[in-house]
Design a protein around this motif. Sequence first.
Motif, PDB file in Angstrom:
ATOM      1  N   THR A 180       2.759  -1.014   9.300  1.00 16.67           N
ATOM      2  CA  THR A 180       2.983   0.411   9.071  1.00 16.67           C
ATOM      3  C   THR A 180       4.475   0.641   8.892  1.00 16.67           C
ATOM      4  O   THR A 180       5.270   0.312   9.770  1.00 16.67           O
ATOM      5  CB  THR A 180       2.463   1.259  10.240  1.00 16.67           C
ATOM      6  OG1 THR A 180       1.061   0.987  10.423  1.00 16.67           O
ATOM      7  CG2 THR A 180       2.654   2.747   9.961  1.00 16.67           C
ATOM      8  N   LYS A 237       8.563   6.175   8.769  1.00 16.73           N
ATOM      9  CA  LYS A 237       8.484   7.442   8.048  1.00 16.73           C
ATOM     10  C   LYS A 237       9.899   7.904   7.708  1.00 16.73           C
ATOM     11  O   LYS A 237      10.721   8.101   8.600  1.00 16.73           O
ATOM     12  CB  LYS A 237       7.785   8.500   8.898  1.00 16.73           C
ATOM     13  CG  LYS A 237       6.381   8.107   9.347  1.00 16.73           C
ATOM     14  CD  LYS A 237       5.435   7.908   8.176  1.00 16.73           C
ATOM     15  CE  LYS A 237       4.024   7.552   8.654  1.00 16.73           C
ATOM     16  NZ  LYS A 237       3.115   7.262   7.516  1.00 16.73           N
ATOM     17  N   SER A 269       3.335   4.117   0.825  1.00 15.69           N
ATOM     18  CA  SER A 269       3.822   4.712   2.072  1.00 15.69           C
ATOM     19  C   SER A 269       2.980   4.298   3.275  1.00 15.69           C
ATOM     20  O   SER A 269       3.410   4.460   4.422  1.00 15.69           O
ATOM     21  CB  SER A 269       3.824   6.242   1.955  1.00 15.69           C
ATOM     22  OG  SER A 269       2.509   6.717   1.706  1.00 15.69           O
ATOM     23  N   LYS A 270       1.775   3.730   3.027  1.00 10.71           N
ATOM     24  CA  LYS A 270       0.918   3.285   4.129  1.00 10.71           C
ATOM     25  C   LYS A 270       1.346   1.927   4.679  1.00 10.71           C
ATOM     26  O   LYS A 270       0.784   1.455   5.669  1.00 10.71           O
ATOM     27  CB  LYS A 270      -0.539   3.227   3.666  1.00 10.71           C
ATOM     28  CG  LYS A 270      -1.142   4.576   3.317  1.00 10.71           C
ATOM     29  CD  LYS A 270      -2.609   4.461   2.969  1.00 10.71           C
ATOM     30  CE  LYS A 270      -2.820   3.708   1.657  1.00 10.71           C
ATOM     31  NZ  LYS A 270      -4.253   3.676   1.269  1.00 10.71           N
ATOM     32  N   ARG A 280       0.831  -1.206   0.000  1.00 14.55           N
ATOM     33  CA  ARG A 280       0.000   0.000   0.000  1.00 14.55           C
ATOM     34  C   ARG A 280       0.866   1.256   0.000  1.00 14.55           C
ATOM     35  O   ARG A 280       0.508   2.280   0.566  1.00 14.55           O
ATOM     36  CB  ARG A 280      -0.924  -0.006   1.218  1.00 14.55           C
ATOM     37  CG  ARG A 280      -1.844  -1.213   1.308  1.00 14.55           C
ATOM     38  CD  ARG A 280      -2.839  -1.068   2.434  1.00 14.55           C
ATOM     39  NE  ARG A 280      -2.176  -0.986   3.738  1.00 14.55           N
ATOM     40  CZ  ARG A 280      -2.786  -0.611   4.862  1.00 14.55           C
ATOM     41  NH1 ARG A 280      -4.056  -0.261   4.834  1.00 14.55           N
ATOM     42  NH2 ARG A 280      -2.122  -0.575   6.005  1.00 14.55           N
TER      43      ARG A 280
END
Length: 320
Positions: free
Chosen positions: A236, A239, A221-222, A219
């Motif tokens: 997840t 970041k 960057s998700k 998905r």
Amino acid sequence: MIYTITLNPAIDRLVFLEEPLAKRKNNRAREIRYDIGGKGTHGSYAMSKLKVANLALGFAGEQNFAKFTQILAEKAISHQFLAVPDCATRESIILIDPDNLGSAMVTEPSLKVSVKEKQSLLTFLAEHLKPEDMVLVAGSQPEGFELADLKELLTVIQKAGSFLACDLSDEALQLAVELAVDFIKPNEFEIEALIDGQQTIEEKLADLAEKITCIVASRGSKGCLCYYGGNQYKVTAPKVSEINDTGAGDCFVGSFLATFYQTQDIEASLKMASACAASKVQHEDSSFFDVTEANQLIHSVEIQIEEENYAISNRKSSPS
């Protein structure tokens, strides 16, 4: 042993521009680098970086075979590619913006394989594969390699009892699903193409998980969704500041399979793969990632587990 199969590899010519790409202008390059292209070879690179033994297989054009294998050697990728006479491995020219605003890619036509080359690959696999092995088949098909040839290739691997992972698209992905391979990694668009009726993406993935041992749905960057052993894993990703996401999915697959092959630990595999992919997008070329950086990023990967009790029975859950 892990084998990766890249049926249609490429040589990536990375052109780093001095200024943003513009039409009707002489766009000057500040630097040119060469990298390996092809999902399977990227997977082998990730496995080799993690010090997991593997062998890269596939077809490569005889005309630039030395150049292709030189890049493989520079990447420390063990390989046994079949040289296809009278043709060259395709090159992909990737124009990279100096401000990391994106890139443009132009890819040459593929090489053309004959019945002889196809049979040589099948013979090698039939003679070498064992039930404890893992095989990754990834990327597009070259000219002369039809869907029926792909079915024969996947069937030979399954008959050997090896764990079969596929990173394929379109009709090839549909074939992998029909044959109930052990691992697929579709993105959201590829899953949508498989959906019949009013199913959601998660409902379709749950259905597929009834016959496919492990599914990882990316998905971006998700993060990703993983279905394995009756559970759904929502991952997840860390970041990070993205520079070039080309090859990030291939890095994920290679890192995931390498870790899973060694540990049979699904959470450890998802965390390592997410961390390696997060490292990859912070670097300029198509395949490079930093293992030390990945081992730091791994602590930022979050996994949420939901027990779904999918009806998965009589299938091997991992390579032995």
